[in-house]
Design a protein around this motif. Sequence first.
Motif, PDB file in Angstrom:
ATOM      1  N   GLU A 106     -54.211  -9.447 -10.710  1.00  0.00           N
ATOM      2  CA  GLU A 106     -54.333 -10.361 -11.686  1.00  0.00           C
ATOM      3  C   GLU A 106     -54.756 -12.004 -11.442  1.00  0.00           C
ATOM      4  O   GLU A 106     -54.969 -12.520 -12.240  1.00  0.00           O
ATOM      5  CB  GLU A 106     -53.005 -10.424 -12.583  1.00  0.00           C
ATOM      6  N   THR A 107     -54.684 -12.106 -10.310  1.00  0.00           N
ATOM      7  CA  THR A 107     -55.301 -13.512  -9.542  1.00  0.00           C
ATOM      8  C   THR A 107     -56.767 -13.663  -9.946  1.00  0.00           C
ATOM      9  O   THR A 107     -57.452 -12.915  -9.661  1.00  0.00           O
ATOM     10  CB  THR A 107     -54.807 -13.867  -8.233  1.00  0.00           C
ATOM     11  N   LYS A 108     -57.075 -14.678 -10.529  1.00  0.00           N
ATOM     12  CA  LYS A 108     -58.279 -15.166 -10.762  1.00  0.00           C
ATOM     13  C   LYS A 108     -59.069 -15.394  -9.525  1.00  0.00           C
ATOM     14  O   LYS A 108     -58.440 -16.134  -8.735  1.00  0.00           O
ATOM     15  CB  LYS A 108     -58.631 -16.076 -11.841  1.00  0.00           C
ATOM     16  N   ALA A 109     -60.462 -15.618  -9.411  1.00  0.00           N
ATOM     17  CA  ALA A 109     -61.145 -16.106  -8.232  1.00  0.00           C
ATOM     18  C   ALA A 109     -60.706 -17.625  -8.194  1.00  0.00           C
ATOM     19  O   ALA A 109     -60.785 -18.266  -9.223  1.00  0.00           O
ATOM     20  CB  ALA A 109     -62.630 -15.861  -8.135  1.00  0.00           C
ATOM     21  N   GLY A 110     -60.490 -18.155  -7.011  1.00  0.00           N
ATOM     22  CA  GLY A 110     -60.367 -19.562  -6.800  1.00  0.00           C
ATOM     23  C   GLY A 110     -58.875 -19.945  -7.129  1.00  0.00           C
ATOM     24  O   GLY A 110     -58.172 -21.155  -6.783  1.00  0.00           O
ATOM     25  N   GLN A 111     -58.098 -19.036  -7.554  1.00  0.00           N
ATOM     26  CA  GLN A 111     -56.721 -19.363  -7.527  1.00  0.00           C
ATOM     27  C   GLN A 111     -55.941 -18.999  -6.310  1.00  0.00           C
ATOM     28  O   GLN A 111     -56.457 -18.500  -5.428  1.00  0.00           O
ATOM     29  CB  GLN A 111     -55.870 -18.528  -8.806  1.00  0.00           C
ATOM     30  N   PRO A 112     -54.867 -19.921  -6.150  1.00  0.00           N
ATOM     31  CA  PRO A 112     -54.077 -19.734  -4.613  1.00  0.00           C
ATOM     32  C   PRO A 112     -53.676 -18.207  -4.568  1.00  0.00           C
ATOM     33  O   PRO A 112     -53.230 -17.672  -5.585  1.00  0.00           O
ATOM     34  CB  PRO A 112     -52.999 -20.765  -4.798  1.00  0.00           C
ATOM     35  N   THR A 113     -53.615 -17.619  -3.531  1.00  0.00           N
ATOM     36  CA  THR A 113     -53.257 -16.484  -3.140  1.00  0.00           C
ATOM     37  C   THR A 113     -51.643 -16.503  -2.831  1.00  0.00           C
ATOM     38  O   THR A 113     -51.128 -17.443  -2.391  1.00  0.00           O
ATOM     39  CB  THR A 113     -53.964 -15.802  -1.902  1.00  0.00           C
ATOM     40  N   GLN A 114     -50.978 -15.550  -3.451  1.00  0.00           N
ATOM     41  CA  GLN A 114     -49.355 -15.470  -3.039  1.00  0.00           C
ATOM     42  C   GLN A 114     -49.149 -14.839  -1.872  1.00  0.00           C
ATOM     43  O   GLN A 114     -48.170 -15.211  -1.175  1.00  0.00           O
ATOM     44  CB  GLN A 114     -48.584 -14.647  -4.329  1.00  0.00           C
ATOM     45  N   PHE A 115     -49.787 -13.791  -1.582  1.00  0.00           N
ATOM     46  CA  PHE A 115     -49.485 -12.985  -0.359  1.00  0.00           C
ATOM     47  C   PHE A 115     -50.761 -12.765   0.280  1.00  0.00           C
ATOM     48  O   PHE A 115     -51.629 -12.173   0.209  1.00  0.00           O
ATOM     49  CB  PHE A 115     -48.974 -11.552  -0.851  1.00  0.00           C
ATOM     50  N   ASN A 116     -50.882 -13.528   1.423  1.00  0.00           N
ATOM     51  CA  ASN A 116     -52.178 -13.114   2.306  1.00  0.00           C
ATOM     52  C   ASN A 116     -51.817 -13.272   3.809  1.00  0.00           C
ATOM     53  O   ASN A 116     -51.645 -13.894   4.476  1.00  0.00           O
ATOM     54  CB  ASN A 116     -53.115 -14.277   1.803  1.00  0.00           C
ATOM     55  N   PRO A 117     -52.244 -12.075   4.529  1.00  0.00           N
ATOM     56  CA  PRO A 117     -52.752 -10.788   3.703  1.00  0.00           C
ATOM     57  C   PRO A 117     -51.457 -10.113   3.081  1.00  0.00           C
ATOM     58  O   PRO A 117     -50.334 -10.217   3.873  1.00  0.00           O
ATOM     59  CB  PRO A 117     -53.365 -10.104   4.963  1.00  0.00           C
ATOM     60  N   LEU A 118     -51.767  -9.340   2.077  1.00  0.00           N
ATOM     61  CA  LEU A 118     -50.712  -8.453   1.737  1.00  0.00           C
ATOM     62  C   LEU A 118     -50.644  -7.119   2.706  1.00  0.00           C
ATOM     63  O   LEU A 118     -52.034  -6.552   2.411  1.00  0.00           O
ATOM     64  CB  LEU A 118     -50.895  -8.159   0.215  1.00  0.00           C
ATOM     65  N   TYR A 119     -49.619  -6.669   3.189  1.00  0.00           N
ATOM     66  CA  TYR A 119     -49.864  -5.351   4.005  1.00  0.00           C
ATOM     67  C   TYR A 119     -48.841  -4.468   3.283  1.00  0.00           C
ATOM     68  O   TYR A 119     -47.678  -4.634   3.279  1.00  0.00           O
ATOM     69  CB  TYR A 119     -49.544  -5.799   5.479  1.00  0.00           C
ATOM     70  N   ILE A 120     -49.286  -3.384   3.120  1.00  0.00           N
ATOM     71  CA  ILE A 120     -48.552  -2.239   2.485  1.00  0.00           C
ATOM     72  C   ILE A 120     -48.554  -1.125   3.403  1.00  0.00           C
ATOM     73  O   ILE A 120     -49.700  -0.795   3.663  1.00  0.00           O
ATOM     74  CB  ILE A 120     -49.154  -1.858   1.084  1.00  0.00           C
ATOM     75  N   HIS A 121     -47.411  -0.663   3.822  1.00  0.00           N
ATOM     76  CA  HIS A 121     -47.238   0.547   4.834  1.00  0.00           C
ATOM     77  C   HIS A 121     -46.249   1.757   4.227  1.00  0.00           C
ATOM     78  O   HIS A 121     -45.123   1.372   3.619  1.00  0.00           O
ATOM     79  CB  HIS A 121     -47.018   0.398   6.194  1.00  0.00           C
ATOM     80  N   ALA A 122     -46.667   2.823   4.558  1.00  0.00           N
ATOM     81  CA  ALA A 122     -45.764   3.936   4.332  1.00  0.00           C
ATOM     82  C   ALA A 122     -46.302   5.138   4.939  1.00  0.00           C
ATOM     83  O   ALA A 122     -47.551   5.259   5.138  1.00  0.00           O
ATOM     84  CB  ALA A 122     -45.764   4.133   2.853  1.00  0.00           C
ATOM     85  N   GLY A 123     -45.592   6.332   4.776  1.00  0.00           N
ATOM     86  CA  GLY A 123     -45.809   7.600   5.297  1.00  0.00           C
ATOM     87  C   GLY A 123     -46.985   8.226   4.276  1.00  0.00           C
ATOM     88  O   GLY A 123     -47.243   7.795   3.393  1.00  0.00           O
ATOM     89  N   VAL A 124     -47.465   9.214   4.513  1.00  0.00           N
ATOM     90  CA  VAL A 124     -48.447   9.922   4.146  1.00  0.00           C
ATOM     91  C   VAL A 124     -48.049  10.383   2.535  1.00  0.00           C
ATOM     92  O   VAL A 124     -46.909  10.810   2.409  1.00  0.00           O
ATOM     93  CB  VAL A 124     -49.181  11.143   4.640  1.00  0.00           C
ATOM     94  N   GLY A 125     -48.770  10.144   1.577  1.00  0.00           N
ATOM     95  CA  GLY A 125     -48.518  10.518   0.288  1.00  0.00           C
ATOM     96  C   GLY A 125     -47.607   9.678  -0.625  1.00  0.00           C
ATOM     97  O   GLY A 125     -47.018  10.390  -1.634  1.00  0.00           O
ATOM     98  N   ARG A 126     -47.331   8.481  -0.145  1.00  0.00           N
ATOM     99  CA  ARG A 126     -46.421   7.795  -0.864  1.00  0.00           C
ATOM    100  C   ARG A 126     -47.129   6.831  -1.773  1.00  0.00           C
ATOM    101  O   ARG A 126     -46.322   6.117  -2.454  1.00  0.00           O
ATOM    102  CB  ARG A 126     -45.530   7.236   0.084  1.00  0.00           C
ATOM    103  N   GLY A 127     -48.315   6.648  -1.938  1.00  0.00           N
ATOM    104  CA  GLY A 127     -49.033   5.768  -3.052  1.00  0.00           C
ATOM    105  C   GLY A 127     -49.850   4.759  -2.527  1.00  0.00           C
ATOM    106  O   GLY A 127     -50.135   3.919  -3.324  1.00  0.00           O
ATOM    107  N   LYS A 128     -50.020   4.616  -1.155  1.00  0.00           N
ATOM    108  CA  LYS A 128     -50.696   3.394  -0.501  1.00  0.00           C
ATOM    109  C   LYS A 128     -52.254   3.288  -1.256  1.00  0.00           C
ATOM    110  O   LYS A 128     -52.708   2.308  -1.713  1.00  0.00           O
ATOM    111  CB  LYS A 128     -50.760   3.402   1.041  1.00  0.00           C
TER     112      LYS A 128
END
Length: 195
Positions: free
Chosen positions: A49-71
């Motif tokens: 939902e962040t627009k181009a040019g707006q400050p980023t909240q999480f950078n980088p955003l890193y999502i980790h999980a085992g296989v099949g959990r929705g990454k």
Amino acid sequence: RPAAPATTRAPEPEAGLNGSPVESRYSFESFCEGAANRVAFAAARAVAETKAGQPTQFNPLYIHAGVGRGKTHLLHATTRSARRADPTRNVVYLTAEYFMLRFVAALKSQSAIPFKESLRDIDLLLIDDMQFLQGKFVQAEFCHMLNALIDGARQVVVAADRPPAELESLDERVRSRLKGGVAFEIGAPDLDLRR
């Protein structure tokens, strides 16, 4: 023998803009949210939902999980939603394997500089299956790109099967940069989420 009706064919994945294909059935609306993935889901939605040019909240955003959990589902949903929310935003989804293939092809065709410059113009880069990024030279170039995007206040989202500190095959500089962001784990689904 009669041909199968056209309505029984599986939907074609959407063509990715300068990247890997993005599957249309993976959306935020079709994602099953529960206690195990609620924080990662909210973070991915905020990035989309962040627009181009707006400050980023999480950078980088890193999502980790085992296989099949929705990454992958979350990365595809973020890509599609971000493109809809702000069509002017340059949003690119890549698998680590596709990045390696494109980079090696650019080296062979002596077009590595234009390839690297095109990647540095991205507003939102999503990389899936980071654990498969191989090769010292490819990882060094990825690290330069990651630094350029993050230092330029561009959003980066990465998914892998384990936390950045445990990606032993990655160069220490890449792991360090990934550890400098915000990491969320998608846990094992509870009974309600499995239902």
